[in-house]
Design an enzyme around this catalytic site. Structure first.
Site, PDB file in Angstrom:
ATOM      1  N   CYS A   3       2.475  -0.218  -2.416  1.00 54.94           N
ATOM      2  CA  CYS A   3       3.615  -1.142  -2.367  1.00 54.94           C
ATOM      3  C   CYS A   3       3.087  -2.538  -2.070  1.00 54.94           C
ATOM      4  CB  CYS A   3       4.662  -0.675  -1.355  1.00 54.94           C
ATOM      5  SG  CYS A   3       4.088  -0.569   0.357  1.00 54.94           S
ATOM      6  N   ASN A   6       2.228  -2.267   2.420  1.00 57.94           N
ATOM      7  CA  ASN A   6       1.636  -1.014   2.932  1.00 57.94           C
ATOM      8  C   ASN A   6       2.085  -0.722   4.362  1.00 57.94           C
ATOM      9  OD1 ASN A   6      -1.712   0.384   3.535  1.00 57.94           O
ATOM     10  ND2 ASN A   6       0.089   1.401   2.756  1.00 57.94           N
ATOM     11  N   ARG A   9       7.167   1.324   2.371  1.00 64.37           N
ATOM     12  CA  ARG A   9       7.363   2.361   1.353  1.00 64.37           C
ATOM     13  C   ARG A   9       6.137   3.242   1.132  1.00 64.37           C
ATOM     14  NH1 ARG A   9       9.187  -1.887  -3.052  1.00 64.37           N
ATOM     15  NH2 ARG A   9       7.711  -3.061  -1.762  1.00 64.37           N
ATOM     16  N   SER A  10       4.976   2.637   0.885  1.00 65.60           N
ATOM     17  CA  SER A  10       3.818   3.477   0.533  1.00 65.60           C
ATOM     18  C   SER A  10       3.323   4.376   1.670  1.00 65.60           C
ATOM     19  CB  SER A  10       2.674   2.641  -0.069  1.00 65.60           C
ATOM     20  OG  SER A  10       2.208   1.663   0.820  1.00 65.60           O
TER      21      SER A  10
HETATM   22  P1  4NP Z   1       6.493  -2.596   1.778  1.00 67.27           P
HETATM   23  O1  4NP Z   1       7.545  -3.623   2.444  1.00 67.27           O
HETATM   24  O2  4NP Z   1       5.931  -3.328   0.581  1.00 67.27           O
HETATM   25  O3  4NP Z   1       7.333  -1.436   1.421  1.00 67.27           O
HETATM   26  O4  4NP Z   1       5.449  -2.313   2.840  1.00 67.27           O
HETATM   27  C1  4NP Z   1       7.204  -4.917   2.813  1.00 67.27           C
HETATM   28  C2  4NP Z   1       6.582  -5.130   4.014  1.00 67.27           C
HETATM   29  C3  4NP Z   1       6.267  -6.420   4.392  1.00 67.27           C
HETATM   30  C4  4NP Z   1       6.574  -7.483   3.560  1.00 67.27           C
HETATM   31  C5  4NP Z   1       7.188  -7.253   2.353  1.00 67.27           C
HETATM   32  C6  4NP Z   1       7.500  -5.964   1.974  1.00 67.27           C
HETATM   33  N1  4NP Z   1       6.257  -8.809   3.964  1.00 67.27           N
HETATM   34  O5  4NP Z   1       6.616  -9.742   3.228  1.00 67.27           O
HETATM   35  O6  4NP Z   1       5.633  -9.003   5.022  1.00 67.27           O
END
Ligand code: 4NP
Length: 147
Positions: A3, A6, A9-10
């Site tokens: 994702c 990390n 979702r992942s």
């Molecule tokens: P993930 O979610 O891609 O499912 O881990 C996110 C976690 C952090 C951020 C964006 C999406 N961020 O912008 O910090």
């Protein structure tokens, strides 16, 4: 399982798929396309929803996807279309590109659906993500266990 961060979702996808495969035969891991959360634990809301369904993702730590991962893995599942494009952008050749799949195409074929990013939403987003990933991982595990 890949994702953006990390941390949401992942890590869930990694924990869910691991729970469905014999650990001696399969290596399941996750990574983010960004460097935002390297070394961090999964988001507390991901840890909670996984625990609710009997899966421990507490020991996972964030890392960034790298080109070497194309050599280390047979299948690379992107959580959404943006992650998919970013991973494909790192591919060196057709063999690398052929490893990359959108994870929801495993449960809802050919629709190119995204696992919605739950980071900025509430807890219900994480339950929704868990259920989507559980269904997709059932399909993946069925395929891999029967190979
Ligand atoms: P993930 O979610 O891609 O499912 O881990 C996110 C976690 C952090 C951020 C964006 C999406 N961020 O912008 O910090």
């Amino acid at each position: 399982m890949v994702c953006l961060g990390n941390i949401c979702r992942s890590p869930l996808a990694e924990g869910i798929l691991k729970s469905k495969l014999p650990e001696d035969n399969f290596f399941v891991d996750s990574a983010g396309t960004s460097n935002y959360h390297i070394g961090e634990k999964p988001d507390s809301r991901s840890i909670s929803i996984a625990k609710h369904y009997g899966i421990d993702i507490n020991k996972q730590r964030g890392r960034q996807f790298t080109t070497i991962d194309f050599d280390r893995f047979d299948y690379i599942y992107a959580m959404d279309n943006s992650n998919y494009r970013n991973i494909i952008g790192l591919a060196r050749d057709t063999s690398d590109r052929n490893k990359v799949k959108l994870i929801l195409n495993e449960s809802v074929p050919n629709q190119n659906l995204d696992v919605p990013d739950p980071y900025y939403g509430g807890d219900s987003g994480f339950d929704n993500v868990f259920k989507m990933l559980d269904e997709a991982c059932n399909s993946i595990a069925d395929k891999l266990n029967n190979n």
